[in-house]
Motif scaffolding. Structure first.
Motif, PDB file in Angstrom:
ATOM      1  N   GLU A  67       1.493   4.379  -2.980  1.00 46.93           N
ATOM      2  CA  GLU A  67       0.624   5.535  -2.800  1.00 46.93           C
ATOM      3  C   GLU A  67       2.197   6.185  -3.027  1.00 46.93           C
ATOM      4  OE1 GLU A  67       0.388   8.239   1.200  1.00 46.93           O
ATOM      5  OE2 GLU A  67       0.721   6.538   1.324  1.00 46.93           O
ATOM      6  N   LEU A  94      -9.329   7.308  -3.158  1.00 49.36           N
ATOM      7  CA  LEU A  94      -9.452   7.085  -1.552  1.00 49.36           C
ATOM      8  C   LEU A  94      -8.319   7.916  -0.872  1.00 49.36           C
ATOM      9  CD1 LEU A  94      -9.717   3.250  -1.845  1.00 49.36           C
ATOM     10  CD2 LEU A  94     -10.643   4.192  -0.722  1.00 49.36           C
ATOM     11  N   ASP A  95      -6.854   8.312  -1.950  1.00 52.15           N
ATOM     12  CA  ASP A  95      -6.211   9.140  -1.287  1.00 52.15           C
ATOM     13  C   ASP A  95      -7.038  10.599  -1.331  1.00 52.15           C
ATOM     14  OD1 ASP A  95      -4.180   7.200  -2.726  1.00 52.15           O
ATOM     15  OD2 ASP A  95      -4.486   8.470  -4.826  1.00 52.15           O
ATOM     16  N   ARG A 145      -3.748   9.085   7.288  1.00 54.06           N
ATOM     17  CA  ARG A 145      -3.445   7.814   6.196  1.00 54.06           C
ATOM     18  C   ARG A 145      -3.773   6.747   6.766  1.00 54.06           C
ATOM     19  NH1 ARG A 145       2.885   6.385   4.816  1.00 54.06           N
ATOM     20  NH2 ARG A 145       2.184   8.246   3.953  1.00 54.06           N
ATOM     21  N   GLY A 146      -4.513   5.691   5.795  1.00 53.51           N
ATOM     22  CA  GLY A 146      -5.215   4.453   6.911  1.00 53.51           C
ATOM     23  C   GLY A 146      -6.459   5.275   7.094  1.00 53.51           C
ATOM     24  N   THR A 147      -7.005   6.032   6.645  1.00 51.51           N
ATOM     25  CA  THR A 147      -8.794   6.339   7.679  1.00 51.51           C
ATOM     26  C   THR A 147      -9.248   5.155   6.616  1.00 51.51           C
ATOM     27  OG1 THR A 147      -8.017   8.032   8.072  1.00 51.51           O
ATOM     28  CG2 THR A 147     -10.515   7.971   7.143  1.00 51.51           C
ATOM     29  N   ILE A 148      -9.037   4.738   5.230  1.00 50.01           N
ATOM     30  CA  ILE A 148      -9.325   3.522   4.746  1.00 50.01           C
ATOM     31  C   ILE A 148      -8.181   2.696   3.881  1.00 50.01           C
ATOM     32  CG2 ILE A 148     -10.829   3.097   2.496  1.00 50.01           C
ATOM     33  CD1 ILE A 148     -12.655   5.499   2.427  1.00 50.01           C
ATOM     34  N   LYS A 149      -8.608   1.347   4.505  1.00 49.64           N
ATOM     35  CA  LYS A 149      -7.175   0.889   3.780  1.00 49.64           C
ATOM     36  C   LYS A 149      -8.266  -0.727   3.547  1.00 49.64           C
ATOM     37  CE  LYS A 149      -6.835  -0.270   9.014  1.00 49.64           C
ATOM     38  NZ  LYS A 149      -7.278   0.879   9.423  1.00 49.64           N
ATOM     39  N   ASN A 182      -7.944   9.838   2.132  1.00 49.13           N
ATOM     40  CA  ASN A 182      -7.091   9.735   3.007  1.00 49.13           C
ATOM     41  C   ASN A 182      -5.577  11.498   3.511  1.00 49.13           C
ATOM     42  OD1 ASN A 182      -6.954   6.251   4.311  1.00 49.13           O
ATOM     43  ND2 ASN A 182      -6.659   6.076   2.028  1.00 49.13           N
ATOM     44  N   SER A 202       1.164  -0.600  -0.094  1.00 45.84           N
ATOM     45  CA  SER A 202      -0.222   0.153  -0.273  1.00 45.84           C
ATOM     46  C   SER A 202       0.542   1.090   0.275  1.00 45.84           C
ATOM     47  CB  SER A 202      -0.660   0.023   1.386  1.00 45.84           C
ATOM     48  OG  SER A 202      -1.610   1.392   1.156  1.00 45.84           O
TER      49      SER A 202
END
Length: 421
Positions: free
Chosen positions: A274, A375-376, A384-388, A379, A270
């Motif tokens: 990014e 998604l970017d 970062r990692g709010t949606i994964k 986040n 991931s």
């Protein structure tokens, strides 16, 4: 003229921003898995703690002298670095980011400016806006600017800014400046230079050009000329995309289960995806690897890797993570304890140059791009990692970070709160 802005004891200074109670107290920041000291405040340096000292060797000193210990918090340091760069961009038309804590400013063409006051103004502005102490050196060349910035750290009376331009002043500084501290002089070269009597930067400038070229090649010639006030090192204000990207980590303890290893690999993938998107690149291939602890010779050993080729070069996180997880299943061996793993993106090309197949569904490609962009954005906005993806688990890497500070500036949950009574 060129300026070099250098953040003082950067990692330690970042920790102090949100812990003002640590002003004037010794601080150290530890590397991955709390292995060794990678940053020290001036107070910690005064105690004799050296860069790279293993933590287990200095633990007694740390406890005896009440040294504040922090596990590395790269998310915090990266964000604070960006904030400092935003300030620096106010003072120069072009900026070259040299490292996480250093940046060159191109001041050529700027006239009728009191550069000594300008250097001090930049330093004061950085402190006001970020609470990070920054040393700013201004000189005719990049190499001399780096030396000028070092003087700021040695002499507090300079108030964070030093303009070094008069020949007599430059010579005076170079006579006292150790050759091993000159930018561009490698550690392997220092003994050779000292063997012929070169102990200072000034001694180096007194060598003949032929001898410098024979010993150090064209790179040495550039440094030799820069020390004499002739700019030879190009200012690189444009971003150059990396040709490969590796994301790897050592684990705090061995991993024996496939699911746990896949979770870690998924998080590496991931991050790699990014980084690809940030530099507008896509990967044609990816290498996934994992290996055991070679220091535990009595345990079964393996060094496994798998190559993944993408039909169409990609930077899509879901595609990359899915392939990485599948490759991990293929290389995993039951009964082995994996201590380190990672992913490497190779054969990178610019995203704009990708040729899609005639048989690919254009609507699907567009939909995938919109999802990735969404998604970017989420986040970037909420941390970062709010949606994964579910396969990423908690999204955390299995490392020993017992003393890591909160992610004050990158996670909503860690934002400091102020209570007024």
């Amino acid at each position: 003229m060129f300026a070099l802005a250098d953040c003082n004891n950067f990692f330690a200074s970042c920790e102090r921003v949100f812990r003002p109670d640590l002003q004037g107290k010794p601080i150290i920041v530890l590397s991955s898995n709390d292995g060794c000291a990678i940053a020290r405040s001036n107070e910690a340096k005064a105690l004799g703690i050296k860069m790279g000292d293993p933590y287990f060797k200095i633990r007694a000193l740390v406890e005896r002298c009440n040294v504040a210990v922090f596990s590395g918090n790269m998310a915090l340091y990266g964000d604070m670095s960006q904030r400092v760069r935003w300030v620096l961009e106010e003072f120069a038309p072009n900026i070259e980011v040299y490292s996480i804590d250093e940046a060159f400013l191109d001041l050529r063409g700027m006239e009728n400016i009191d550069f000594d006051n300008y250097a001090k103004t930049i330093s004061a502005r950085c402190w006001k806006m970020t609470s990070i102490p920054v040393s700013v050196g201004i000189a005719p060349t990049k190499t001399l600017a780096k030396i000028a910035s070092k003087l700021c750290k040695q002499y507090p009376k300079l108030r964070g800014g030093c303009y070094m331009h008069r020949p007599q002043d430059i010579e005076k500084v170079l006579r006292k400046f150790p050759i091993e501290d000159v930018w561009g002089i490698g550690r392997r070269t220092v003994p050779k230079l000292k063997a012929i009597g070169v102990n200072s930067a000034y001694d180096f400038t007194q060598l003949s050009q032929n001898l410098v070229h024979k010993m150090l090649g064209i790179t040495g010639i550039r440094t030799w000329m820069e020390l004499q006030g002739t700019p030879c090192i190009e200012f690189e204000d444009s971003f150059e995309a990396k040709q490969s990207i590796c994301v790897s980590h050592s684990f705090s303890s061995e991993i024996y289960e496939l699911k746990e290893l896949q979770e870690q690999i998924a998080n590496f993938a991931s991050t790699m995806a990014e980084k690809l998107r940030k530099q507008h690149s896509v990967a044609s291939e990816m290498v996934v690897f994992a290996y055991t602890n070679r220091f535990k010779e009595s345990n079964p050993q393996t060094h496994s890797s798998a190559l993944v080729s993408f039909t169409t070069p990609t930077s899509d996180a879901r595609t990359i993570i899915a392939q990485a997880v599948s490759a991990t299943k293929n290389l995993f061996k039951k009964g082995y304890g994996y201590k380190k793993a990672g992913v490497v993106a190779t054969k990178l090309v610019a995203q704009s140059s990708v040729m899609h197949s005639l048989f690919e569904d254009r609507d699907t490609i567009e939909r995938e791009h919109k999802i990735t962009t969404a998604l970017d954005t989420i986040n970037a906005t909420f941390g970062r990692g709010t949606i994964k993806l579910a396969v990423q688990g908690s999204g955390k890497i299995k490392t020993a970070s017992e003393s890591q500070s909160p992610h004050y500036t990158t996670l909503w949950s860690d934002i400091p709160t102020v209570t007024v009574k």
